[in-house]
Design an enzyme around this catalytic site. Structure first.
Site, PDB file in Angstrom:
ATOM      1  N   CYS A   1      50.163  26.423  -2.513  1.00 27.60           N
ATOM      2  CA  CYS A   1      49.654  27.745  -2.883  1.00 27.60           C
ATOM      3  C   CYS A   1      48.821  27.626  -4.151  1.00 27.60           C
ATOM      4  CB  CYS A   1      50.858  28.650  -3.114  1.00 27.60           C
ATOM      5  SG  CYS A   1      50.555  30.031  -4.187  1.00 27.60           S
ATOM      6  N   GLU A   2      47.604  28.161  -4.105  1.00 30.78           N
ATOM      7  CA  GLU A   2      46.717  27.989  -5.263  1.00 30.78           C
ATOM      8  C   GLU A   2      47.062  28.926  -6.417  1.00 30.78           C
ATOM      9  OE1 GLU A   2      42.830  28.642  -3.630  1.00 30.78           O
ATOM     10  OE2 GLU A   2      42.844  30.774  -4.062  1.00 30.78           O
ATOM     11  N   HIS A   3      47.913  29.925  -6.149  1.00 31.90           N
ATOM     12  CA  HIS A   3      48.285  30.831  -7.237  1.00 31.90           C
ATOM     13  C   HIS A   3      49.389  30.246  -8.104  1.00 31.90           C
ATOM     14  CE1 HIS A   3      46.871  34.093  -4.251  1.00 31.90           C
ATOM     15  NE2 HIS A   3      45.897  33.751  -5.049  1.00 31.90           N
ATOM     16  N   HIS A   4      50.265  29.457  -7.468  1.00 32.85           N
ATOM     17  CA  HIS A   4      51.445  28.962  -8.196  1.00 32.85           C
ATOM     18  C   HIS A   4      51.608  27.448  -8.146  1.00 32.85           C
ATOM     19  CE1 HIS A   4      52.414  33.193  -7.082  1.00 32.85           C
ATOM     20  NE2 HIS A   4      52.952  33.219  -8.289  1.00 32.85           N
TER      21      HIS A   4
ATOM     22  N   GLN B   1      46.533  30.906   2.567  1.00 33.06           N
ATOM     23  CA  GLN B   1      46.669  30.574   3.995  1.00 33.06           C
ATOM     24  C   GLN B   1      45.499  31.105   4.818  1.00 33.06           C
ATOM     25  OE1 GLN B   1      50.616  31.304   5.553  1.00 33.06           O
ATOM     26  NE2 GLN B   1      49.820  31.473   7.629  1.00 33.06           N
TER      27      GLN B   1
ATOM     28  N   HIS C   1      55.999  30.403   2.463  1.00 33.15           N
ATOM     29  CA  HIS C   1      55.418  30.199   1.119  1.00 33.15           C
ATOM     30  C   HIS C   1      56.551  30.080   0.119  1.00 33.15           C
ATOM     31  CE1 HIS C   1      51.078  31.241   1.887  1.00 33.15           C
ATOM     32  NE2 HIS C   1      51.666  31.407   3.056  1.00 33.15           N
TER      33      HIS C   1
ATOM     34  N   CYS D   1      56.304  30.111  -2.953  1.00 31.99           N
ATOM     35  CA  CYS D   1      56.113  31.046  -4.084  1.00 31.99           C
ATOM     36  C   CYS D   1      56.769  32.384  -3.782  1.00 31.99           C
ATOM     37  CB  CYS D   1      54.630  31.229  -4.400  1.00 31.99           C
ATOM     38  SG  CYS D   1      53.700  32.001  -3.091  1.00 31.99           S
TER      39      CYS D   1
HETATM   40  N1  GTP Z   1      47.064  36.658   0.842  1.00 31.89           N
HETATM   41  C1  GTP Z   1      47.781  35.639   0.362  1.00 31.89           C
HETATM   42  N2  GTP Z   1      48.553  35.820  -0.719  1.00 31.89           N
HETATM   43  C2  GTP Z   1      49.254  34.786  -1.163  1.00 31.89           C
HETATM   44  C3  GTP Z   1      49.228  33.522  -0.564  1.00 31.89           C
HETATM   45  N3  GTP Z   1      50.053  32.690  -1.258  1.00 31.89           N
HETATM   46  C4  GTP Z   1      50.578  33.444  -2.243  1.00 31.89           C
HETATM   47  N4  GTP Z   1      50.102  34.701  -2.193  1.00 31.89           N
HETATM   48  C5  GTP Z   1      50.393  35.868  -3.037  1.00 31.89           C
HETATM   49  O1  GTP Z   1      49.547  35.905  -4.150  1.00 31.89           O
HETATM   50  C6  GTP Z   1      50.044  36.959  -5.000  1.00 31.89           C
HETATM   51  C7  GTP Z   1      49.764  36.659  -6.434  1.00 31.89           C
HETATM   52  O2  GTP Z   1      50.207  37.806  -7.097  1.00 31.89           O
HETATM   53  P1  GTP Z   1      50.305  37.977  -8.669  1.00 31.89           P
HETATM   54  O3  GTP Z   1      50.863  39.356  -8.931  1.00 31.89           O
HETATM   55  O4  GTP Z   1      49.004  37.627  -9.303  1.00 31.89           O
HETATM   56  O5  GTP Z   1      51.344  36.840  -9.074  1.00 31.89           O
HETATM   57  P2  GTP Z   1      52.893  36.963  -9.437  1.00 31.89           P
HETATM   58  O6  GTP Z   1      53.058  37.864 -10.623  1.00 31.89           O
HETATM   59  O7  GTP Z   1      53.434  35.580  -9.567  1.00 31.89           O
HETATM   60  O8  GTP Z   1      53.452  37.711  -8.147  1.00 31.89           O
HETATM   61  P3  GTP Z   1      54.890  37.655  -7.444  1.00 31.89           P
HETATM   62  O9  GTP Z   1      54.841  36.523  -6.474  1.00 31.89           O
HETATM   63  O10 GTP Z   1      54.989  38.976  -6.726  1.00 31.89           O
HETATM   64  O11 GTP Z   1      55.937  37.448  -8.507  1.00 31.89           O
HETATM   65  C8  GTP Z   1      51.513  37.090  -4.642  1.00 31.89           C
HETATM   66  O12 GTP Z   1      51.684  38.333  -3.994  1.00 31.89           O
HETATM   67  C9  GTP Z   1      51.751  35.930  -3.651  1.00 31.89           C
HETATM   68  O13 GTP Z   1      52.759  36.221  -2.715  1.00 31.89           O
HETATM   69  C10 GTP Z   1      48.401  33.354   0.583  1.00 31.89           C
HETATM   70  O14 GTP Z   1      48.290  32.287   1.176  1.00 31.89           O
HETATM   71  N5  GTP Z   1      47.699  34.433   1.001  1.00 31.89           N
HETATM   72 ZN    ZN Z   2      51.971  31.384  -4.472  1.00 27.14          ZN
END
Ligand code: GTP
Ligand code: ZN
Length: 212
Positions: free
Chosen positions: A107-110, A148, A176, A178
């Site tokens: 996952c690129e966010h985490h 994804q 996921h 995350c």
């Molecule tokens: N659409 C999509 N979202 C993703 C994917 N992988 C992770 N996410 C979401 O990316 C979002 C990032 O949200 P943020 O609010 O910026 O991050 P955060 O504070 O860590 O969010 P939480 O996970 O809700 O604690 C989260 O809702 C994740 O579940 C993916 O492959 N596709």
């Molecule tokens: Zn993530």
């Protein structure tokens, strides 16, 4: 000069706005490894861990090697798989479908694992692709920081480009971490994404046969 398969795929992704957001870098893989190792030394020691411990001392090295050569190797088109295709002399004109392709991405966010399975289908035109090459293509794009939805579309466009047909379909089902191991901590939910082209989009019977 004819473009390589990797260059053709890269250009198609850029043209469709589907390339992973990247900035140009002239760093070699070796230089990236050295830099990341130094930075991870800072991260590990900032967390208060003892880098002189024999279990931890190699961790910055391991992470740098893992990022550059393993889980993010798909950021470098030099690692694009060799794609073998043969002439469709036997006139295959029905769907070829491969199920349960392992997808392990990040996952690129985490920067945490995405774990799932992909299903890929195409209807051959001039050529037939070596089956393992589909798994290798999925793996190449999975070995990037991803969402994804983008991963699914990158595999679709790569196959459309290489096979010279719009008639391709990709579906991914994944967990996921995350969502599972942190944040909302939902241990059960799965995410399904689908990308359809050509007959898979236009023809409901073809779509249903793929999704079944
Ligand atoms: N659409 C999509 N979202 C993703 C994917 N992988 C992770 N996410 C979401 O990316 C979002 C990032 O949200 P943020 O609010 O910026 O991050 P955060 O504070 O860590 O969010 P939480 O996970 O809700 O604690 C989260 O809702 C994740 O579940 C993916 O492959 N596709
Ligand atoms: Zn993530």
């Amino acid at each position: 000069m004819e473009l390589s398969p990797a260059e053709q795929v890269k250009n198609a992704l850029i043209a469709q706005g589907l390339e992973t957001p990247l900035v140009d870098s002239d760093m070699s893989a070796e230089q990236k490894y050295t830099r990341i190792k130094g930075l991870m030394t800072e991260v590990v020691s900032t967390l208060g861990l003892d880098l002189s411990d024999d279990s931890l001392c190699e961790t910055p090295h391991r992470i740098a090697k893992m990022y550059v050569n393993e889980i993010f190797a798909g950021l470098d088109y030099a690692n694009f798989p060799k794609i073998t295709q043969i002439d469709n002399k036997m006139g295959v004109d029905e769907m070829v479908k491969i199920s349960d392709i392992s997808v392990v991405s990040t996952c690129e966010h985490h920067f945490i694992t995405i774990d799932g399975l992909a299903k890929v289908a195409y209807i051959p035109k001039q050529t037939i692709i070596g089956l393992s090459k589909i798994n290798r293509l999925v793996r190449f794009f999975a070995q990037r920081p991803q969402v994804q939805e983008r991963l699914t579309k990158q595999v679709l466009v790569a196959l459309q480009t290489l096979l010279g047909t719009e008639d391709v379909a990709v579906s991914i089902d994944a967990t996921h971490y995350c969502v599972k191991s942190r944040g909302v901590m939902d241990t059960q939910s799965q995410t399904q994404t689908t990308a359809l082209g050509g007959a898979f989009k236009a023809n409901s019977a073809t779509r249903i046969e793929f999704l079944r």
